[in-house]
Scaffold this motif. Structure first.
Motif, PDB file in Angstrom:
ATOM      1  N   THR A  86       0.828  -1.212   0.000  1.00  0.00           N
ATOM      2  CA  THR A  86       0.000   0.000   0.000  1.00  0.00           C
ATOM      3  C   THR A  86       0.861   1.259   0.000  1.00  0.00           C
ATOM      4  OG1 THR A  86      -0.104  -0.087   2.394  1.00  0.00           O
ATOM      5  CG2 THR A  86      -1.932  -1.080   1.198  1.00  0.00           C
ATOM      6  N   ASN A  87       2.120   1.111   0.339  1.00  0.00           N
ATOM      7  CA  ASN A  87       3.023   2.261   0.287  1.00  0.00           C
ATOM      8  C   ASN A  87       4.447   1.731   0.218  1.00  0.00           C
ATOM      9  OD1 ASN A  87       4.251   2.141   3.133  1.00  0.00           O
ATOM     10  ND2 ASN A  87       2.061   2.128   3.545  1.00  0.00           N
ATOM     11  N   TYR A  88       5.403   2.668   0.101  1.00  0.00           N
ATOM     12  CA  TYR A  88       6.803   2.257  -0.030  1.00  0.00           C
ATOM     13  C   TYR A  88       7.627   2.851   1.090  1.00  0.00           C
ATOM     14  CZ  TYR A  88       5.473   0.519  -4.543  1.00  0.00           C
ATOM     15  OH  TYR A  88       4.870  -0.182  -5.541  1.00  0.00           O
TER      16      TYR A  88
ATOM     17  N   GLY B 172      -1.245  -3.640   4.021  1.00  0.00           N
ATOM     18  CA  GLY B 172      -2.413  -3.455   4.868  1.00  0.00           C
ATOM     19  C   GLY B 172      -2.327  -4.205   6.180  1.00  0.00           C
TER      20      GLY B 172
END
Lengths: 456, 331, 298
Positions: free
Chosen positions: C117-119, C138
């Motif tokens: 969902t993100n880096y 998540g």
């Protein structure tokens, strides 16, 4: 005469591009999510149940300990659920979900704009109001204000410092507050001054905000003519340098005194409060209004229109971002707070807290970490450290798990301002390592103190 | 948004890198390089080329084949070492001696300790001192080659010896400082602006001062190490000179001759081999200044800046331990 | 010339003898009396100084073992039973046989099962990452993938699988010293019974979120449905905080739980034939960390 702190510091650039945007009230969202952990200390305990009707300004959670604070509903409507919800870092926090119906306020709140300059004389009543209105330090630490304003017996405050430095780049909400609600801030300052029983209050403002300096000076002069309660309040222009707004740095800059390691500002006779906190105290004492909204800077070079918004506590960040025109296409990082100490948002659905001061968008060239290379021992990190530490050494000690060395070299004194990582030419993630090491050392010191207390 | 980045604070970084710092040092060295090429001509250019190319090449080969690490030549520190080494040698130095100097500087003094930032001794100076001890014949041959614009670029009065050598030899033969100076026709204006003989980089004081000011303006170095060296030399030599002007040279002469300016500006301020704190830096500088002067006055070598810096380099770890900067709230 | 050489040799020799004599007497005079059994015990130790026993190194373990009244609290997980037999023989103690253990990674969060969902852009360290936030997927319980367990392993027994982003334990090298268990900030790695013929069944997930939340974050999460608990004929499975846990001392390796698990969160390792799944859904995990090592072994 201008002042500044004596050790270290950096000039990360000002980038106050939203300084001319006046604070506008943002529409209330359909649903707010109010976390019960909005302050340092024990989380608050919910005192409403699912299905309850609440009005704006009604307390919905009570303090869960001495160092804790009340939390109020920021909207009127129905409590939909009480349960875990992810905060901006993805951690589960108990959150009260309220669906908004109309905007009915608690009856005892004075919603008029009229300035109330008459300060009540009963300090106990003032403190109680500050407590029941859930006022916490809005400068970043969100420490419950009524605790800070009740110094331990035997300790006397000599100078009250109102922190209007706003030394982080991009942030302008405190600046706008001074420009638009300067009178209220000064009245708030006078209230704190009276509660603490000090003669001297200093509003410290960095010299990159000359309008604020002259504006505040005018207001103080004007109010001084009204009542002697406004005597002893002065504005002190500060040389712009980061982290001027750090509590310890500000005390050094204003009073030329340094708080001992592990000590509190009150030990050297100082109490520091933020501009926004002074306003919140005014609202609480003079207007009976708890913290239900706060001003948030929505900014970024990649953002088309800069804004300063008055946002209800518990508004989802994504709602604010949509209102501000959506996330810019080239933004890669959303930060809650300033670029030096703010937290990167991993969950844009998280809701604002009392202490949220900004939403900042940064692009990849601005923020992406560069490839790390070997330490060249240039000493820039040590030069920049406002606590006089040696980050290059702490980094090495931490990587070797040398706890004794870390403590001897004062890793526990780190204020996590980020000056070391900012200034490192080799892009070594100094603070990443030191922050974890500091937490470990603080844990060791705490455990030792506990063991010592038990053996007594 | 398809690429949300999350990282610990701070989220901004200064516009500075190891490469940009080293590039600034190279730029600061340019006036001295240009002047030395004008004075000493193509010979100096070839010394510079051999030195820089072999330093960079050696670092590349060592990181790639011996250490099997990431290639670090991109940070330009090898270029700085190469230029400094060349400026510390006479323009007449044969290419193979320059190459040996590079091997010692990069291979021994820098890479064996782990590369940039890890070395104890200044690489360029280590290379130079190694050559000075091993090949004194080539390293003390101060003949004046043809300048870029023909012979005689301000070299009319230079006999082939550096002023410091001339003084040392003259004093051993029993003449007084004043006699030697007049015999060679040294003047301070000449020392400041033009060639007085010596290593290529020592040729023109003004060129080095320009570099120093550039480094200060770009905030690459702090002035206190350089100034404490120069101050110590000035004060201590003043005391000796006032005591016996016939045996001891005067402060201005000491400041402007030899490698003092070059060494104190570019070599003593080398990050890895100088102390971190201001107090440590001052003591480091005082030590360098004092040792330099003692070697000049009483040693068997005419010049002592290189030795002084290397000796004080060895004390840097101790200075770093003893003199830390003041911590907040821990007075 | 010759005389110089001779004199040099003579002086150096005499100097050497004198100094040797001084050193000898100092060594005698200031000798620390130690229980000789400490040396004997240390000699039979593996000598890895890994700290898996809870002591600073093999020497420290030997000292503690000699002082201790029995060997109940002193066990070298690396050397295992053979080494402990030897230690017991030296000290004349009884030693309880312990089952051989192995480190087990309890996370199914491959890139496929658990989308990013993100880096993360900070220091590559699970410790630092965990202090910052819950991770780049998540799931707030799963593996962070920065490899703290890999760097802490003294036996080169853990490596990161670049395809799954999860650590892989090489069970032939793992000594169950427990260093990775301590290093993992998420508490994902557990020491489990190696099992007869290396056969093991375990729940490869520690997600405490409610079923729907867990499922949304990761296709192969334990959703706490309790099917395995109901199916298990040996009462070996418990369900606490929405996660099933198999007690390896009670588990009889019947694999009925593996068959019923709707998400494929329960792994069976080193069994020759795959179990027939009851649920219609395809098992979400095709490739599990431990299975991979087995393949390389064979």
């Amino acid at each position: 005469m201008s002042h500044t702190f004596s050790i270290g510091g950096i000039h990360p650039g000002e980038r106050k591009i939203s300084r001319d945007c006046s604070i506008e009230a943002m529409p209330v969202p359909d649903t707010v999510y109010i976390s019960v952990a909005q302050h340092i200390g024990a989380p608050a305990k919910p005192i409403v149940a699912v299905g309850d009707k609440v009005v704006t300004g009604q307390p919905i959670a009570e303090p869960g300990g001495f160092v804790s604070a009340y939390i109020h509903s920021s909207v009127s409507g129905t409590v939909k659920s009480i349960g875990p919800r992810k905060d901006l870092a993805g951690k589960q926090q108990t959150t009260i979900e309220i669906s908004v119906e109309g905007d009915e306020w608690a009856e005892d709140i004075d919603r008029t704009d009229s300035l109330v300059t008459v300060i009540p004389d009963d300090n106990k009543a003032i403190l109680e109001k500050i407590r029941t209105c859930g006022v916490v330090g809005l400068g970043g630490a969100t420490f419950p204000t009524h605790v800070k304003l009740s110094p331990p017996p035997g300790k006397k405050c000599e100078t009250l410092i109102i922190n209007g430095c706003e030394c982080e780049p991009y942030l302008t909400s405190d600046f706008r507050t001074m420009m638009e609600k300067g009178e209220q801030v000064v009245v708030g300052t006078a209230i704190i001054k009276q509660v603490l029983g000090v003669d001297k209050a200093v509003i410290a403002i960095e010299d990159n905000k000359p309008e604020a300096i002259s504006h505040m000076k005018e207001i103080i002069e004007k109010l001084f003519k009204l009542s002697s309660k406004f005597s002893g309040i002065s504005v002190m222009p500060m040389i712009s340098k980061y982290p001027e707004g750090g509590e310890k740095q500000l005390i050094d800059a204003v009073m030329h005194r340094q708080v001992k390691s592990g000590g509190l500002p009150i030990d050297v006779g100082a109490v520091v409060q933020n501009i926004a906190t002074a306003l919140a105290i005014y609202d609480a004492v003079q207007k009976n209004k708890p913290i239900i909204e706060n001003s948030i800077t929505v900014t970024g070079d990649c953002l088309e229109k800069q804004r300063n918004l008055m946002v209800r506590v518990g508004t989802p960040l994504s709602y604010i971002m949509d209102y501000a025109g959506g996330i810019p296409a080239d933004a890669v990082k959303i930060i809650s707070g300033g670029p030096m100490m703010g937290k990167a948002v991993s969950n844009p659905d998280a809701a604002t807290l009392k202490g949220t001061s900004a939403i900042l968008f940064l692009t990849s060239p601005q923020t992406e970490r560069k490839i790390q290379s070997q330490c060249i021992r240039c000493g820039r990190c040590a030069e920049a450290c406002p606590m006089g530490l040696e980050p290059f050494l702490l980094n090495k000690l931490a990587l070797n798990d040398d706890d004794e060395g870390l403590e001897a070299n004062a890793a526990q004194d780190c204020i996590e301002c980020g000056c070391c990582l900012y200034s490192c030419p080799a892009n070594i993630p100094l603070l990443d390592v030191i922050r974890v090491a500091k937490a470990k050392i603080l844990g060791i010191i705490k455990a030792r103190a506990k063991a010592a207390a038990q053996s007594k | 948004m398809n690429r949300l980045i999350v990282s610990p604070s701070p989220h901004l970084h200064a516009e500075v890198s190891v490469r940009s710092l080293m590039l600034d040092v190279v730029i600061a060295l340019l006036p001295a390089v240009v002047v030395s090429v004008i004075f000493y001509g193509l010979r100096e250019l070839s010394v510079l080329a051999v030195s820089v190319i072999s330093c960079v090449l050696l670092e590349y080969l060592i990181t790639k084949y011996l250490l099997k690490k990431q290639n670090t030549t991109g940070d330009l520190s090898a270029v700085v070492t190469g230029i400094l080494l060349a400026l510390n040698l006479p323009a007449t130095t044969p290419w193979w001696i320059v190459f040996i100097g590079s091997v010692v500087a990069i291979g021994v003094a820098k890479m064996t300790f782990g590369g940039i930032g890890q070395n104890v001794f200044n690489p360029a100076l280590t290379g130079r001192v190694f050559l000075l001890i091993s090949f004194p014949k080539y390293l003390t041959r101060w003949e004046i080659p043809t300048g870029l614009f023909g012979k005689g670029m301000g070299t009319d009065a230079v006999s082939g010896a550096t002023p410091l050598t001339a003084i040392k030899e003259g004093l051993m033969q029993g003449s007084s400082v004043h006699d030697i100076m007049t015999a060679h026709g040294y003047s301070y204006g000449q020392m400041l602006f033009s060639n007085i003989g010596g290593s290529a980089g020592e040729a023109c004081a003004i060129a080095i001062i320009i570099g120093f000011v550039y480094l200060l303006l770009r905030k690459v170095i702090k002035p206190y190490i350089t100034l404490s060296i120069l101050g110590t030399v000035a004060i201590v030599s003043c005391l000796f000179w006032l005591g016996d002007p016939s045996r001891f040279t005067d402060p201005l002469f000491n400041l402007l001759t030899g490698g003092l300016l070059l060494g104190s500006t570019f070599m003593a301020t080398d990050y890895a081999t100088s102390p971190m704190s201001i107090k440590g830096g001052l003591i480091f500088g005082i030590g360098i200044g004092f040792i330099t002067l003692m070697i000049r006055y009483f040693g068997s070598y005419p010049e002592g800046v290189s030795f002084a810096i290397l000796i004080m380099n060895s004390l840097v770890p101790l200075l770093n331990r003893w003199f830390k900067q003041k911590k907040y709230g821990r007075a | 010339m010759i005389a110089t050489i001779v004199w040099t040799i003579v002086i150096i020799t005499v100097l050497g003898l004198v100094l040797a004599a001084i050193l000898y007497f100092i060594a005698k005079r200031f000798k620390v009396e130690e229980d000789p059994r400490i040396d004997e015990v240390e000699a039979v130790m593996p000598g890895a100084n890994c700290g898996g026993c809870g002591f600073a190194g093999c020497r420290a373990f030997a000292e503690a073992a000699v002082k201790a009244p029995n060997l109940d609290n002193n066990y070298c997980p690396v050397g295992g039973n053979p080494v402990m037999q030897k230690v017991a023989a030296i000290l004349g103690y009884e030693v309880k046989e312990k089952l051989p253990m192995v480190a087990v990674v309890r996370c199914n969060g491959t890139c496929e099962n658990r989308p990013r969902t993100n880096y993360y852009d900070g220091l590559k360290s699970c410790k630092v990452k965990a202090a910052l936030y819950t991770g780049d997927t998540g799931c707030s319980f799963g593996c962070l993938g920065c490899g703290d367990c890999v760097s802490v392993c003294k036996f080169d027994a853990i490596s990161m699988d670049p395809d799954t982003g999860l650590p892989v334990v090489d069970e032939t090298k793992c000594t169950a010293c427990g260093a990775c268990v301590k290093a993992c900030p998420k508490g994902i790695i557990e020491l489990r019974n190696k099992g007869p013929r290396n056969l093991r069944v375990f729940v490869s997930c520690i997600n405490k979120d409610k079923g729907a939340v867990a499922r949304k974050a990761c296709k192969a999460a334990c959703i706490g449905c309790g099917l395995c608990v109901k199916t298990c004929p040996h009462d070996a499975i418990t369900l606490v905080d929405n996660v099933a846990y198999i007690d390896y001392e009670k588990c009889k390796l019947c694999r009925k739980c593996v068959a019923v698990c709707p998400t494929g969160a329960i792994h069976d390792v080193n069994f020759p034939k795959p179990v027939e799944r009851v649920s219609k859904q395809k098992p979400a995990v095709v490739k599990t960390p431990v299975e991979k090592t087995v393949k390389t072994e064979a």
